[in-house]
Design a protein around this motif. Structure first.
Motif, PDB file in Angstrom:
ATOM      1  N   SER A  34       9.206  10.141  -3.127  1.00 31.07           N
ATOM      2  CA  SER A  34      10.506   9.572  -3.462  1.00 31.07           C
ATOM      3  C   SER A  34      11.165   8.835  -2.299  1.00 31.07           C
ATOM      4  N   VAL A  35      10.930   9.301  -1.066  1.00 31.96           N
ATOM      5  CA  VAL A  35      11.458   8.629   0.128  1.00 31.96           C
ATOM      6  C   VAL A  35      10.273   8.303   1.033  1.00 31.96           C
ATOM      7  N   HIS A  36      10.084   7.025   1.320  1.00 31.65           N
ATOM      8  CA  HIS A  36       8.899   6.569   2.044  1.00 31.65           C
ATOM      9  C   HIS A  36       9.180   6.441   3.545  1.00 31.65           C
ATOM     10  N   VAL A  37       8.370   7.100   4.354  1.00 31.97           N
ATOM     11  CA  VAL A  37       8.451   6.944   5.806  1.00 31.97           C
ATOM     12  C   VAL A  37       7.848   5.594   6.177  1.00 31.97           C
ATOM     13  N   VAL A  38       8.634   4.748   6.822  1.00 33.97           N
ATOM     14  CA  VAL A  38       8.150   3.404   7.169  1.00 33.97           C
ATOM     15  C   VAL A  38       7.818   3.259   8.647  1.00 33.97           C
ATOM     16  N   GLU A  39       8.405   4.108   9.504  1.00 38.27           N
ATOM     17  CA  GLU A  39       8.121   4.008  10.942  1.00 38.27           C
ATOM     18  C   GLU A  39       8.329   5.364  11.594  1.00 38.27           C
ATOM     19  N   VAL A  40       7.465   5.662  12.568  1.00 40.12           N
ATOM     20  CA  VAL A  40       7.544   6.911  13.324  1.00 40.12           C
ATOM     21  C   VAL A  40       7.569   6.567  14.805  1.00 40.12           C
ATOM     22  N   TYR A  41       8.597   7.060  15.532  1.00 42.96           N
ATOM     23  CA  TYR A  41       8.691   6.867  16.979  1.00 42.96           C
ATOM     24  C   TYR A  41       8.147   8.125  17.653  1.00 42.96           C
ATOM     25  N   LEU A  42       7.065   7.977  18.418  1.00 39.27           N
ATOM     26  CA  LEU A  42       6.377   9.107  19.026  1.00 39.27           C
ATOM     27  C   LEU A  42       6.584   9.143  20.537  1.00 39.27           C
ATOM     28  N   PRO A  43       6.416  10.328  21.157  1.00 43.57           N
ATOM     29  CA  PRO A  43       6.481  10.410  22.624  1.00 43.57           C
ATOM     30  C   PRO A  43       5.230   9.802  23.242  1.00 43.57           C
ATOM     31  N   ASP A  44       5.311   9.471  24.520  1.00 41.63           N
ATOM     32  CA  ASP A  44       4.144   8.902  25.203  1.00 41.63           C
ATOM     33  C   ASP A  44       3.308   9.957  25.908  1.00 41.63           C
ATOM     34  N   LYS A  45       3.722  11.216  25.816  1.00 44.62           N
ATOM     35  CA  LYS A  45       2.964  12.314  26.418  1.00 44.62           C
ATOM     36  C   LYS A  45       2.960  13.493  25.459  1.00 44.62           C
ATOM     37  N   GLY A  46       2.022  14.395  25.663  1.00 42.85           N
ATOM     38  CA  GLY A  46       1.972  15.593  24.846  1.00 42.85           C
ATOM     39  C   GLY A  46       1.124  15.418  23.601  1.00 42.85           C
ATOM     40  N   GLU A  47       1.044  16.488  22.828  1.00 39.27           N
ATOM     41  CA  GLU A  47       0.142  16.540  21.680  1.00 39.27           C
ATOM     42  C   GLU A  47       0.482  15.507  20.623  1.00 39.27           C
ATOM     43  N   LEU A  48       1.769  15.244  20.405  1.00 36.91           N
ATOM     44  CA  LEU A  48       2.157  14.310  19.349  1.00 36.91           C
ATOM     45  C   LEU A  48       1.933  12.849  19.730  1.00 36.91           C
TER      46      LEU A  48
END
Length: 376
Positions: A34-48
């Motif tokens: 129902s709600v679409h994720v269009v962009e994800v801002y991620l960290p530059d370090k770590g697991e994610l």
């Protein structure tokens, strides 16, 4: 304004607990229909930092930090946040609101943002005071805040009265790797009278209270009915190397945690401060007995089924451990059925609830502070 799309802000997700939560929540958020994720801002370090969505239509942006993390985070929240402005709403998973122009919802897990009961002037306390300053300064830039318990909601509103009616409660289930494991404990693996095997999964943060173990008197080891206590610390940070039953095993993988939950007799939890307490939820889910501090966060989650101790007293902890040993020898095993009724059964339900809140905040929510004064 686009109400069926959302952006996810994860640039400061690095702590062990937050990363584990996002590893279960992120896929459910991205799979929502129902709600679409269009962009994800991620960290530059770590697991994610290496996370990539299975949905190729989702744009992944790595937020590069050119200066030390604490300074970079301060600049991001107070001065450089306009890069996150836009018509598509922003769901911030890292506790602090961003100074930008957009419909913004903030997921708050950090209980250290609450007003402290007393002032301190050491380095750690000053760092937390700075976090509270940033949070308070940016309150007006977010319409809605999400927390995990009613206790945290009430405490957040008490610390920041302008948040009245703007805080939503969304509890979370156990991690995905445990949810479908099939582990349901109904008794000890060992005989009822054997010494206890305990586990305390927690990172090396001051509020996790590992220092309490260092205060145990080595001269009365025979009065502690413990065969082993596994900590998820490296040996270099062992808080009590002279305790013969203390084992530092480092960070445990999900499979190693599953093995622990199959074999251990109980969860020991020492933390002085939690916004939720995921290991307690995990222990209840698999059916383990729990020994934990007699503090509000633990009482809210565990009710009358846990065995409680005074968080600052090794004598009280010893009494609690002996009480559990005696109970188990007498055939006791906890029933967490009532406590688990308040815990969602899957991450899809959690994702839908959070996305619905972020995409369409409750009527009456605004991005302006009301007349009450926030002090922290």
């Amino acid at each position: 304004m686009t109400s069926n799309s959302i952006r996810l802000h994860l640039t400061n997700i690095a702590g062990l607990g937050a990363v584990q939560l996002l590893k279960s929540l992120l896929p459910a958020l991205e799979q929502n229909k129902s709600v679409h994720v269009v962009e994800v801002y991620l960290p530059d370090k770590g697991e994610l930092s290496s996370y990539r969505s299975a949905d190729q239509s989702i744009k992944v942006t790595i937020y590069r930090r050119q200066v030390p993390n604490a300074l970079s985070r301060l600049m991001e929240c107070l001065y450089l946040g306009q890069r996150f402005s836009g018509e598509v709403p922003l769901l911030v998973m890292g506790d602090l609101p961003i100074r930008c122009t957009t419909r913004q919802t903030v997921f708050v897990q950090n209980s250290h943002l609450l007003r402290p009961s007393k002032r301190a002037w050491d380095r750690a306390s000053l760092k937390l005071a700075l976090l509270r300053y940033v949070f308070r300064s940016n309150l007006k830039y977010a319409q809605t805040y999400i927390v995990q318990t009613t206790l945290m909601r009430d405490a957040l509103i008490e610390s920041y009265p302008s948040l009245q009616s703007r805080v939503q409660v969304v509890p979370q289930p156990v991690p995905a790797w445990l949810l479908n494991s099939g582990i349901r404990r109904t008794g000890r693996v060992a005989s009822a009278s054997e010494l206890l095997r305990l586990v305390y999964p927690a990172a090396d943060y001051p509020h996790k209270n590992h220092k309490l173990l260092a205060a145990i008197n080595n001269s009365d080891m025979t009065q502690w009915p413990i065969a082993s206590l596994d900590l998820t610390l490296d040996e270099e940070t062992n808080p009590a190397p002279d305790l013969p039953w203390l084992q530092c095993r480092g960070i445990l993988s999900s499979q190693e945690m599953l093995d622990a939950y199959r074999e251990m007799d109980a969860m020991l939890f020492l933390s002085t401060d939690e916004s939720y307490g995921f290991p307690l939820v995990e222990a209840m889910f698999v059916g383990l007995p729990i020994i934990c501090p007699d503090l509000p966060y633990a009482r809210v989650l565990c009710g009358d089924q846990a065995i409680y101790f005074d968080v600052g007293s090794t004598d009280s902890l010893k009494i609690a451990v002996n009480e559990l040993h005696e109970r188990l020898a007498g055939g006791y095993w906890p029933d967490w059925g009532e406590q688990l009724k308040a815990i969602p059964k899957d991450w899809e339900t959690v994702a839908k609830t959070m996305l619905d809140i972020a995409a369409q905040p409750p009527a009456g929510a605004t991005n302006e502070l009301n007349a009450r004064e926030d002090k922290c």
